[in-house]
Scaffold this active site. Sequence first.
Site, PDB file in Angstrom:
ATOM      1  N   LYS A  15      42.459  51.872  34.870  1.00  0.00           N
ATOM      2  CA  LYS A  15      43.121  52.860  34.011  1.00  0.00           C
ATOM      3  C   LYS A  15      42.188  53.338  32.891  1.00  0.00           C
ATOM      4  O   LYS A  15      42.056  54.532  32.651  1.00  0.00           O
ATOM      5  CB  LYS A  15      44.392  52.252  33.366  1.00  0.00           C
ATOM      6  N   ARG A  90      55.071  49.745  29.490  1.00  0.00           N
ATOM      7  CA  ARG A  90      54.892  48.562  30.334  1.00  0.00           C
ATOM      8  C   ARG A  90      56.199  47.834  30.583  1.00  0.00           C
ATOM      9  O   ARG A  90      56.215  46.847  31.315  1.00  0.00           O
ATOM     10  CB  ARG A  90      53.968  47.576  29.603  1.00  0.00           C
ATOM     11  N   ARG A 129      34.082  42.024  34.198  1.00  0.00           N
ATOM     12  CA  ARG A 129      34.061  43.165  33.264  1.00  0.00           C
ATOM     13  C   ARG A 129      33.344  42.813  31.960  1.00  0.00           C
ATOM     14  O   ARG A 129      33.502  41.729  31.413  1.00  0.00           O
ATOM     15  CB  ARG A 129      35.488  43.603  32.929  1.00  0.00           C
ATOM     16  N   ARG A 162      36.023  40.416  27.061  1.00  0.00           N
ATOM     17  CA  ARG A 162      37.286  40.329  26.330  1.00  0.00           C
ATOM     18  C   ARG A 162      37.864  38.912  26.392  1.00  0.00           C
ATOM     19  O   ARG A 162      37.738  38.240  27.408  1.00  0.00           O
ATOM     20  CB  ARG A 162      38.302  41.319  26.931  1.00  0.00           C
ATOM     21  N   ARG A 173      48.931  37.883  32.757  1.00  0.00           N
ATOM     22  CA  ARG A 173      48.994  39.356  32.715  1.00  0.00           C
ATOM     23  C   ARG A 173      49.530  39.905  34.033  1.00  0.00           C
ATOM     24  O   ARG A 173      50.328  40.846  34.045  1.00  0.00           O
ATOM     25  CB  ARG A 173      47.601  39.933  32.427  1.00  0.00           C
TER      26      ARG A 173
END
Length: 216
Positions: A15, A90, A129, A162, A173
């Site tokens: 996203k 969400r 990531r 992160r 998550r």
Amino acid sequence: MLKNIILMGPPGAGKGTLAKQLKESLNLVHISTGDMFRDAIKAQTELGKLAASYINAGHLVPDDVTIGLVKERLSQKDCEGGFLLDGFPRTLPQAEALQEIAKEISRPIEVVINLDCDNAELVRRISGRRVCKNCGAPYHIDSMKPKVEGVCDLCGGPLYQRKDDNEEALKVRLEHYVSETKPLLDYYDKLSLLKSFNSLTGKEILFDEVSSYLKK
Ligand code: AP5
């Protein structure tokens, strides 16, 4: 052109990456609730302290906090030309509140772009990531490497991992995504706003497909 857009998909679906590409090419305001919370954490504000206690463990920030933040941001003048919502809504209460906010500010949601991706690929993407500390540009240690290791191609900022990009938080998550966010696909399908794309095609093909659709 379609211009008041929601981007949906599980963590790691792409996203943020797609939003950054679309924002440049279509001149839309990018509103990422995750980025807003991370900025508040960096600035050590009260909101940041509250958000960190949820985000680092992979949980959702409470609806009232998140809805208030988005309402204030969407009411700003720069959103008149169109916006990309990334990571919001969400939950069902967030989606219902957004319908009300959109009505109040006369900026109705025109399309919901959903990115499909399988779980094994989500885990690969999230665990590899790296993100620029200054501008938030996303990279991947194998498949989207920066030109110089550890340095952002765009602004020269340092890359970091992160706090919520670890196996334990990712599991939480994904659970929140399945129980609270995925049901919103039906909600938007019933409103005839949903359009799904396969994010496994790679970021350039995905960008071409989505931007052609938005320009139709
Ligand atoms: P948020 O920042 O929104 O995180 P997320 O939804 O979990 O999504 P990610 O940022 O992890 O992934 P992404 O889909 O943007 O993927 P990306 O483009 O980076 O939210 C963080 C937290 O904030 C939440 O967990 C929650 O606690 C809180 N929060 C936020 N909004 C909230 C709300 N509305 N309510 C309550 N709480 C909220 O890409 C991932 C990787 O894949 C990168 O390495 C990238 O290089 C690579 N990649 C991207 N696209 C492709 C592609 N097409 N092909 C191959 N590789 C790709």
